[in-house]
Design a protein around this motif. Structure first.
Motif: not given
Length: 163
Positions: A9-13, A15-25
């Motif tokens: 169940g962690d996959q969406a979270a 993805r959100a953290v990783t996108t925010a951390a790098f400021d890109r997807p």
């Protein structure tokens, strides 16, 4: 903060953290692709949580040094609201300890030497391990987990080749 293995169940979270951390997807896409790759090692994907919310993630996936099994570290992601609070350090130490417990020989990373040296990483060339791209030498590092490690050229899990 609690560090634990990634759960389904962690996959969406993550993805959100990783996108925010790098400021890109791009890095979040990489994590999603790695999860589908044979190089994915579920026991080496960890999240950091605070009040049950995912605030960081690290993963190590199967790589190789001239055909000998090895690990590639990354991406390492910490939500911007929690950076500089030792979340990343806790995640790196956890994945190194887990890899060592699995009797892995080494972990390679492409990153800032000033950051990763504190965890025992050294430039790959010091251990006779070259990065897959020669220009990466100043940032390609290896943490030896065994007394003897293979030498040669490191190869990351296949999804890294799509970057």
């Amino acid at each position: 903060m609690i560090i634990r293995r990634e759960r389904p169940g962690d996959q969406a979270a993550i993805r959100a953290v990783t996108t925010a951390a790098f400021d890109r997807p791009v890095e979040a896409d990489l994590v999603d692709q790695l999860r589908l790759d044979p190089g994915w090692v579920p026991a080496l994907s960890f999240v950091a949580t605070a009040a049950t919310k995912v605030i960081g993630h690290v993963v190590a996936t199967r790589g190789a040094v001239d055909g000998s099994p090895a690990l590639g570290l990354g991406p390492l992601s910490v939500h911007p609201d929690h950076q500089r609070a030792r979340v990343g350090s806790a995640l790196v130490r956890t994945v190194i300890g887990a890899a060592s417990a699995l009797d892995e020989s080494l972990i390679a990373v492409l990153g800032d030497p000033e950051y990763y040296f504190r965890f025992g990483f050294r430039l790959g060339e010091e251990l006779g391990i070259a990065p897959p791209v020669a220009e990466w030498r100043p940032h390609f590092q290896v943490h030896a987990l065994a007394a003897e490690v293979p030498s040669g050229t490191f190869t990351y899990a296949e999804p890294f080749n799509r970057l």
